[in-house]
Design a protein around this motif. Structure first.
Motif, PDB file in Angstrom:
ATOM      1  N   GLY A 127       0.815  -1.212   0.000  1.00 53.95           N
ATOM      2  CA  GLY A 127       0.000   0.000   0.000  1.00 53.95           C
ATOM      3  C   GLY A 127       0.841   1.251   0.000  1.00 53.95           C
ATOM      4  O   GLY A 127       0.528   2.230  -0.695  1.00 53.95           O
ATOM      5  N   ASN A 128       1.942   1.245   0.752  1.00 46.16           N
ATOM      6  CA  ASN A 128       2.838   2.404   0.786  1.00 46.16           C
ATOM      7  C   ASN A 128       3.491   2.623  -0.575  1.00 46.16           C
ATOM      8  O   ASN A 128       3.626   3.747  -1.039  1.00 46.16           O
ATOM      9  N   GLN A 129       3.884   1.549  -1.234  1.00 43.96           N
ATOM     10  CA  GLN A 129       4.491   1.664  -2.563  1.00 43.96           C
ATOM     11  C   GLN A 129       3.464   2.157  -3.574  1.00 43.96           C
ATOM     12  O   GLN A 129       3.774   2.995  -4.423  1.00 43.96           O
ATOM     13  N   ALA A 130       2.238   1.646  -3.484  1.00 35.33           N
ATOM     14  CA  ALA A 130       1.198   2.053  -4.433  1.00 35.33           C
ATOM     15  C   ALA A 130       0.827   3.528  -4.225  1.00 35.33           C
ATOM     16  O   ALA A 130       0.624   4.260  -5.188  1.00 35.33           O
ATOM     17  N   ARG A 131       0.737   3.970  -2.982  1.00 30.61           N
ATOM     18  CA  ARG A 131       0.378   5.362  -2.698  1.00 30.61           C
ATOM     19  C   ARG A 131       1.475   6.321  -3.135  1.00 30.61           C
ATOM     20  O   ARG A 131       1.205   7.435  -3.549  1.00 30.61           O
ATOM     21  N   SER A 132       2.720   5.884  -3.044  1.00 26.04           N
ATOM     22  CA  SER A 132       3.812   6.777  -3.428  1.00 26.04           C
ATOM     23  C   SER A 132       3.917   6.926  -4.950  1.00 26.04           C
ATOM     24  O   SER A 132       4.410   7.931  -5.439  1.00 26.04           O
ATOM     25  N   SER A 133       3.415   5.930  -5.692  1.00 29.89           N
ATOM     26  CA  SER A 133       3.530   6.011  -7.150  1.00 29.89           C
ATOM     27  C   SER A 133       2.265   6.527  -7.823  1.00 29.89           C
ATOM     28  O   SER A 133       2.343   7.106  -8.893  1.00 29.89           O
ATOM     29  N   VAL A 134       1.094   6.351  -7.207  1.00 30.24           N
ATOM     30  CA  VAL A 134      -0.172   6.762  -7.821  1.00 30.24           C
ATOM     31  C   VAL A 134      -1.014   7.477  -6.783  1.00 30.24           C
ATOM     32  O   VAL A 134      -1.176   6.996  -5.674  1.00 30.24           O
ATOM     33  N   VAL A 135      -1.572   8.607  -7.164  1.00 29.56           N
ATOM     34  CA  VAL A 135      -2.478   9.317  -6.276  1.00 29.56           C
ATOM     35  C   VAL A 135      -3.885   8.901  -6.665  1.00 29.56           C
ATOM     36  O   VAL A 135      -4.288   9.007  -7.817  1.00 29.56           O
ATOM     37  N   GLY A 136      -4.648   8.400  -5.720  1.00 26.77           N
ATOM     38  CA  GLY A 136      -6.000   7.949  -6.001  1.00 26.77           C
ATOM     39  C   GLY A 136      -6.742   7.692  -4.712  1.00 26.77           C
ATOM     40  O   GLY A 136      -6.328   8.144  -3.635  1.00 26.77           O
ATOM     41  N   PRO A 137      -7.844   6.979  -4.807  1.00 26.55           N
ATOM     42  CA  PRO A 137      -8.621   6.698  -3.604  1.00 26.55           C
ATOM     43  C   PRO A 137      -7.824   5.841  -2.622  1.00 26.55           C
ATOM     44  O   PRO A 137      -6.985   5.034  -3.028  1.00 26.55           O
ATOM     45  N   SER A 138      -8.103   6.028  -1.355  1.00 25.47           N
ATOM     46  CA  SER A 138      -7.387   5.258  -0.336  1.00 25.47           C
ATOM     47  C   SER A 138      -7.851   3.806  -0.375  1.00 25.47           C
ATOM     48  O   SER A 138      -8.996   3.520  -0.717  1.00 25.47           O
ATOM     49  N   PRO A 139      -6.966   2.874  -0.020  1.00 27.71           N
ATOM     50  CA  PRO A 139      -7.327   1.461  -0.041  1.00 27.71           C
ATOM     51  C   PRO A 139      -8.367   1.130   1.024  1.00 27.71           C
ATOM     52  O   PRO A 139      -8.526   1.861   2.000  1.00 27.71           O
ATOM     53  N   ARG A 140      -9.066   0.016   0.815  1.00 26.70           N
ATOM     54  CA  ARG A 140     -10.065  -0.455   1.775  1.00 26.70           C
ATOM     55  C   ARG A 140      -9.441  -0.747   3.117  1.00 26.70           C
ATOM     56  O   ARG A 140      -8.312  -1.199   3.189  1.00 26.70           O
ATOM     57  N   ARG A 141     -10.228  -0.558   4.173  1.00 20.90           N
ATOM     58  CA  ARG A 141      -9.784  -0.949   5.511  1.00 20.90           C
ATOM     59  C   ARG A 141      -9.886  -2.450   5.648  1.00 20.90           C
ATOM     60  O   ARG A 141     -10.783  -3.065   5.104  1.00 20.90           O
TER      61      ARG A 141
END
Length: 113
Positions: A94-108
């Motif tokens: 999740g940290n890698q995905a958030r750093s490369s793409v800005v979008g909706p936050s992942p599911r809890r």
């Protein structure tokens, strides 16, 4: 002689956890199962101390029951460990995905408190 189906119960006891349980809940369950085993061991020790001997058939049933408690505790602790590792992998991904793409936050998930 099988009293109350004891041999069947001790040989077929398994631990089924809630698939949505978090690691802390699983570790609490593991502690509880291991406490049951500890208590039964103390009862067995007191019984042997008081009587000086014990019926071999009863001893094997008691020992199989203690082994079942320990097995369930170990399975529960293993599931907790696997979930903790899975949560760590998800967090890193999740940290890698958030750093490369800005979008909706992942599911809890059960990994988050």
């Amino acid at each position: 002689m099988n009293v109350f189906g004891e041999p069947w119960i001790t040989r077929h006891a398994t631990y089924f956890s809630n698939p949505n349980a978090n690691p802390e809940a699983l570790l609490n369950d593991a502690t509880e199962w291991l406490q049951y085993a500890r208590s039964q061991t103390h009862i067995l020790a007191e019984l042997v101390h008081e009587k000086g001997h014990i019926d071999a058939r009863r001893l094997t049933t008691i020992l199989e029951g203690i082994a079942a408690f320990i097995d369930m505790g170990m399975r529960c602790a293993t599931q907790a460990h696997l979930k903790m590792q899975w949560c760590q992998v998800q967090a890193e991904a999740g940290n890698q995905a958030r750093s490369s793409v800005v979008g909706p936050s992942p599911r809890r998930s059960h990994c988050q408190a």
